[in-house]
Design a protein around this motif. Structure first.
Motif, PDB file in Angstrom:
ATOM      1  N   ASP A 172       0.852  -1.177   0.000  1.00 53.80           N
ATOM      2  CA  ASP A 172       0.000   0.000   0.000  1.00 53.80           C
ATOM      3  C   ASP A 172       0.894   1.235   0.000  1.00 53.80           C
ATOM      4  OD1 ASP A 172      -2.286   1.532  -0.001  1.00 53.80           O
ATOM      5  OD2 ASP A 172      -2.912   1.007   2.034  1.00 53.80           O
ATOM      6  N   VAL A 173       0.325   2.356  -0.434  1.00 54.86           N
ATOM      7  CA  VAL A 173       1.024   3.643  -0.407  1.00 54.86           C
ATOM      8  C   VAL A 173       0.264   4.532   0.565  1.00 54.86           C
ATOM      9  CG1 VAL A 173       1.827   5.604  -1.756  1.00 54.86           C
ATOM     10  CG2 VAL A 173       1.739   3.321  -2.808  1.00 54.86           C
ATOM     11  N   VAL A 174       0.956   5.001   1.600  1.00 50.80           N
ATOM     12  CA  VAL A 174       0.261   5.645   2.719  1.00 50.80           C
ATOM     13  C   VAL A 174       0.970   6.917   3.165  1.00 50.80           C
ATOM     14  CG1 VAL A 174      -0.559   3.395   3.536  1.00 50.80           C
ATOM     15  CG2 VAL A 174       1.526   4.367   4.512  1.00 50.80           C
ATOM     16  N   THR A 175       0.259   7.685   3.963  1.00 48.92           N
ATOM     17  CA  THR A 175       0.843   8.817   4.668  1.00 48.92           C
ATOM     18  C   THR A 175       1.532   8.319   5.933  1.00 48.92           C
ATOM     19  OG1 THR A 175      -1.112   9.183   6.020  1.00 48.92           O
ATOM     20  CG2 THR A 175      -1.058  10.271   3.859  1.00 48.92           C
ATOM     21  N   LYS A 176       2.197   9.234   6.644  1.00 47.22           N
ATOM     22  CA  LYS A 176       2.839   8.853   7.905  1.00 47.22           C
ATOM     23  C   LYS A 176       1.831   8.327   8.916  1.00 47.22           C
ATOM     24  CE  LYS A 176       7.174  11.372   8.394  1.00 47.22           C
ATOM     25  NZ  LYS A 176       7.889  12.422   9.161  1.00 47.22           N
ATOM     26  N   GLU A 177       0.593   8.781   8.780  1.00 45.16           N
ATOM     27  CA  GLU A 177      -0.460   8.337   9.694  1.00 45.16           C
ATOM     28  C   GLU A 177      -1.047   6.988   9.294  1.00 45.16           C
ATOM     29  OE1 GLU A 177       0.651  12.215   9.851  1.00 45.16           O
ATOM     30  OE2 GLU A 177      -0.490  11.469   8.141  1.00 45.16           O
ATOM     31  N   GLY A 178      -0.558   6.415   8.197  1.00 42.24           N
ATOM     32  CA  GLY A 178      -1.027   5.108   7.755  1.00 42.24           C
ATOM     33  C   GLY A 178      -2.252   5.142   6.873  1.00 42.24           C
ATOM     34  N   GLN A 179      -2.667   6.332   6.409  1.00 43.91           N
ATOM     35  CA  GLN A 179      -3.831   6.445   5.535  1.00 43.91           C
ATOM     36  C   GLN A 179      -3.432   6.224   4.086  1.00 43.91           C
ATOM     37  OE1 GLN A 179      -7.043   6.952   6.750  1.00 43.91           O
ATOM     38  NE2 GLN A 179      -5.964   6.625   8.687  1.00 43.91           N
ATOM     39  N   SER A 180      -4.168   5.376   3.383  1.00 44.90           N
ATOM     40  CA  SER A 180      -3.888   5.136   1.965  1.00 44.90           C
ATOM     41  C   SER A 180      -4.107   6.418   1.172  1.00 44.90           C
ATOM     42  CB  SER A 180      -4.803   4.037   1.419  1.00 44.90           C
ATOM     43  OG  SER A 180      -4.602   2.821   2.107  1.00 44.90           O
ATOM     44  N   VAL A 181      -3.227   6.672   0.207  1.00 42.15           N
ATOM     45  CA  VAL A 181      -3.385   7.848  -0.647  1.00 42.15           C
ATOM     46  C   VAL A 181      -4.071   7.424  -1.949  1.00 42.15           C
ATOM     47  CG1 VAL A 181      -1.345   8.936   0.352  1.00 42.15           C
ATOM     48  CG2 VAL A 181      -1.113   7.598  -1.750  1.00 42.15           C
ATOM     49  N   GLY A 182      -4.519   8.400  -2.707  1.00 40.70           N
ATOM     50  CA  GLY A 182      -5.242   8.116  -3.938  1.00 40.70           C
ATOM     51  C   GLY A 182      -4.329   7.699  -5.081  1.00 40.70           C
ATOM     52  N   ALA A 183      -4.953   7.328  -6.191  1.00 44.49           N
ATOM     53  CA  ALA A 183      -4.210   6.927  -7.382  1.00 44.49           C
ATOM     54  C   ALA A 183      -3.287   8.053  -7.821  1.00 44.49           C
ATOM     55  CB  ALA A 183      -5.174   6.561  -8.509  1.00 44.49           C
ATOM     56  N   ASN A 184      -2.041   7.656  -8.169  1.00 44.87           N
ATOM     57  CA  ASN A 184      -1.023   8.574  -8.684  1.00 44.87           C
ATOM     58  C   ASN A 184      -0.577   9.629  -7.676  1.00 44.87           C
ATOM     59  OD1 ASN A 184      -0.542   7.510 -11.317  1.00 44.87           O
ATOM     60  ND2 ASN A 184      -2.605   8.215 -11.871  1.00 44.87           N
ATOM     61  N   GLN A 185      -0.881   9.391  -6.399  1.00 43.39           N
ATOM     62  CA  GLN A 185      -0.344  10.241  -5.352  1.00 43.39           C
ATOM     63  C   GLN A 185       0.792   9.498  -4.656  1.00 43.39           C
ATOM     64  OE1 GLN A 185      -3.563  11.358  -2.775  1.00 43.39           O
ATOM     65  NE2 GLN A 185      -4.502  12.731  -4.276  1.00 43.39           N
ATOM     66  N   GLY A 186       1.839  10.234  -4.327  1.00 43.28           N
ATOM     67  CA  GLY A 186       2.999   9.605  -3.718  1.00 43.28           C
ATOM     68  C   GLY A 186       2.886   9.482  -2.218  1.00 43.28           C
ATOM     69  N   GLY A 187       3.531   8.467  -1.679  1.00 40.93           N
ATOM     70  CA  GLY A 187       3.544   8.265  -0.236  1.00 40.93           C
ATOM     71  C   GLY A 187       4.566   7.210   0.151  1.00 40.93           C
ATOM     72  N   MET A 188       4.414   6.678   1.339  1.00 41.19           N
ATOM     73  CA  MET A 188       5.334   5.668   1.868  1.00 41.19           C
ATOM     74  C   MET A 188       4.859   4.274   1.436  1.00 41.19           C
ATOM     75  SD  MET A 188       5.441   7.360   5.673  1.00 41.19           S
ATOM     76  CE  MET A 188       6.667   6.282   6.419  1.00 41.19           C
ATOM     77  N   LEU A 189       5.776   3.471   0.922  1.00 38.79           N
ATOM     78  CA  LEU A 189       5.435   2.116   0.505  1.00 38.79           C
ATOM     79  C   LEU A 189       5.514   1.182   1.705  1.00 38.79           C
ATOM     80  CD1 LEU A 189       4.785   0.055  -1.727  1.00 38.79           C
ATOM     81  CD2 LEU A 189       7.256  -0.153  -2.129  1.00 38.79           C
ATOM     82  N   VAL A 190       4.385   0.570   2.042  1.00 37.71           N
ATOM     83  CA  VAL A 190       4.325  -0.345   3.183  1.00 37.71           C
ATOM     84  C   VAL A 190       3.738  -1.678   2.740  1.00 37.71           C
ATOM     85  CG1 VAL A 190       4.051   1.538   4.848  1.00 37.71           C
ATOM     86  CG2 VAL A 190       2.017   0.405   3.920  1.00 37.71           C
TER      87      VAL A 190
END
Length: 654
Positions: free
Chosen positions: A456-474
């Motif tokens: 999943d791709v998430v924010t630091k808070e663990g929330q999934s981000v939308g399509a084509n938005q960058g975040g942390m790979l977990v």
């Protein structure tokens, strides 16, 4: 979106469907078939893993598929096995018995072939010798060797006894050996007199001697030395400690060493990864889960067929060599090519001649190597017949689209699917890719999740981000081949991998997921750049630069800036026929501005003959940050392949 979201800039719309002829013969031949298997692997892992591991040898079947107490996983509870029975013994009653397991070529062109029957015999003879030296179940054995067939024999012989091997890359210096021997408390070291690299002799045994002369290495009781170069590399033998391989392995002996049966979670190997500071991390992998992971991924990602000649160009000293030269391919009965030397010795055509000579069908190599070949020009691969190839793979770091296209066209002739694979030492096996007969490939994308894997791709808070938005790979769920802990330091395991995002394994990478569910890795989170209010992954800036015809390789880093907070510095190496200078620097800056936006134009473009890389081919951006900032290099440099590269960069800055 969170304020710390990563801006994804790469615009890549090309898409390559699997060739119809390839898909027709493939193990998984449609997206629908892949989707059904993936869904089953999540919804009914019990039936999925029982079916997919039915070819493997379990002395006792498992009674429970998974026990998950975050961050600790136990897979296939109740099972007992020995991994060598799946890699060797099971083939002896089939035609695979007389099939080549390892085809070896040395740097000077000499060749050897070991069939499965011969590899089995060599493994049992060495296992018997190790047992006579006192190696028992659970003991640690360090292996410091070059790319010779005996390095695989040594790993398998340890596994035969239930001993835990720790392979140390043959390019490491004495201090790195000392640290790994000390941390693992290795009882025995297996090495060789020397090996070749670009025509030079590497004195492996003498390096081991320097390591073992230090008090931290006092756990070692015996050193086994393989005679590989003979008179070309004379060695000193320490009486009472050192023994020759050929003296303790009886070529006329009876290869009857029974496999030591171990629990599913019994340690198989420790593999050390160097950190930016402090001692290296001992990544611990256990037996059944690791075997399941590498067996299934080897079978499907490389679409292994009975007549394939498969070549993974990695060194056995890295996890890629463990998983995709030794345990994965051998558990599938594949034929593996192993090459001792450098890719450019005696010239840049060596890889392509190897493929022609041995009729290689599957090539698995690193983006760094691909870009190095690009830099030398298209004429080198054209000199060899590469028509035997049917599948190409990429491993080690994100492959930029232009390198992907060059690889596809110039090496694969436009007919071979390219599987870009994402995984880590810690994951044990490939976790994301495009299954070659089932899914279209997108240049630059690592593709879709493998079976049982939930990225999943998430924010630091663990929330999934939308399509084509960058975040942390977990990774949201455990998978069979995941590391179990850091050897001797479980708190470090928790802190490093499970403390950033609650309930998840954090990979350390930034990524985005597109509208088709494909993942795009944008670089290490530590390397994300803050440019004009945008958080940008290095991979996207570097890909944009490499898309320019002048650029072979690029590495983007940030340096402190009083006005902007962070300035963008790019190190560039050029393709033949292009000249470094202000005019080209301006052209490259404008190219980035056009493709991404003016805010992303580099503040400084520096030309370099080569970039500092690890011995596994990854660019060491941490060192480039130091150069860009004008500060002394800090942290661990033991994995740096060529220290002179760093010195030249510093000189060019003065």
């Amino acid at each position: 979106m969170s304020h710390d979201a990563i801006t994804s800039l790469l615009k890549e719309s090309r898409k390559f469907e699997p060739p119809a002829e390839f898909a027709r013969k493939a193990r998984i031949s449609s997206r629908e078939a892949y989707d059904a298997l993936y869904r089953e692997s999540l919804d009914n892992p019990e039936s999925f893993w029982r079916r997919e591991t039915k070819d493997l040898v379990f002395r006792t079947p498992w009674t429970e598929t998974l026990e998950w107490n975050l961050p600790h996983a136990k897979w296939f509870l109740g099972a007992t096995l020995n991994i060598t029975e799946s890699c060797l013994d099971r083939h002896l009653s089939t035609p695979v018995r007389n099939k080549a397991a390892i085809i070896w070529e040395g740097e000077y062109g000499e060749t050897r072939t070991l069939t499965y029957a011969q590899l089995h015999r060599e493994t049992l003879l060495l296992a018997d010798a190790l047992a006579k030296l006192g190696v028992e179940k659970g003991d640690r054995v360090a292996i410091y060797m070059g790319m010779v067939p005996e390095v695989a024999v040594a790993m398998l012989a340890c596994a035969r006894l239930g001993a835990v091997h720790t392979v140390i890359f043959g390019g490491f210096a004495a201090d790195a050996i000392r640290d790994r021997v000390h941390d693992s408390q290795a009882k025995v070291v297996i090495t060789q007199d020397g090996g070749y690299r670009r025509g030079n002799v590497l004195e492996l045994k003498s390096t081991v001697d320097k390591a073992l002369a230090q008090p931290q290495a006092k756990s070692v009781q015996k050193t086994i030395v393989l005679r590989h170069l003979g008179d070309k590399c004379p060695v000193q033998m320490t009486e009472g400690r050192d023994v020759w391989w050929h003296d303790i392995v009886d070529p006329n002996g009876h290869a009857t060493r029974e496999a030591t049966i171990v629990d599913a979670e019994h340690p198989l190997f420790i593999l050390y990864t160097s950190g930016s500071t402090g001692k290296p991390k001992g990544v611990l992998h256990t037996t059944a889960g690791y075997l399941a992971g590498v067996h299934v991924t080897s079978k499907y990602v490389f679409d292994l067929q009975d007549d394939d000649v498969y070549w993974c160009t990695a060194d056995v000293g890295w996890v890629t060599g463990h998983s995709y030269i030794v345990y994965g391919p051998l558990s599938n009965g594949a034929t593996c090519l192993m090459y001792e030397g450098a890719p450019n010795f005696p010239d840049w055509g060596r890889f392509w001649r190897l493929i022609e000579r041995h009729r290689v069908t599957i090539l698995y190599t690193a983006p760094t190597a691909i870009r190095a070949f690009m830099r030398q020009g298209d004429e080198w691969p054209k000199k060899s017949d590469l028509s035997s190839l049917r599948l190409l793979g990429s491993v080690g770091e994100p492959i930029n689209p232009e390198a992907w296209i060059w690889y596809h066209q110039n090496i694969g002739g436009g007919r071979c699917p390219v599987v870009d694979t994402w995984w880590q030492t810690e994951t044990g096996a490939i976790l994301m890719t495009t299954v070659p007969g089932a899914s279209a490939s997108k240049p630059g994308s690592t593709g879709l999740p493998m079976f049982g894997v939930v990225p999943d791709v998430v924010t630091k808070e663990g929330q999934s981000v939308g399509a084509n938005q960058g975040g942390m790979l977990v990774l949201r769920k455990p998978w069979p081949s995941m590391m179990r802990t850091v050897w001797g330091d479980d708190e470090r395991f928790r802190r490093t991998y499970f403390s950033d995002v609650e309930g998840c394994y954090f990979t350390g990478d930034g990524a985005r997921r597109d509208e088709d569910g494909y993942f795009w890795v944008v670089g290490r989170i530590d390397d994300v750049l803050n440019v004009a209010g945008h958080r940008i992954g290095t991979a996207e800036i570097e890909s944009t630069l490499v898309s320019h015809p002048a650029v072979a390789e690029a590495a983007a880093v940030g340096r402190p800036d009083d006005l902007k907070g962070q300035a963008l510095v790019v190190f560039v190496s050029l393709r033949p026929g292009f000249t470094a200078g202000d005019a080209l620097a301006n052209e490259l800056g404008n190219h980035v501005g056009k493709e991404i936006g003016k805010f992303a134009k580099p503040d400084n473009i520096r030309f370099a003959d080569s970039l500092p890389k690890t011995r596994s081919g990854k660019i060491m951006r941490r060192l480039l940050k130091d150069v860009a900032a004008g500060r002394e290099t800090t942290g661990d440099t033991s994995t740096l392949e060529d220290l002179s590269v760093l010195a030249k960069l510093r000189t060019s800055d003065e």
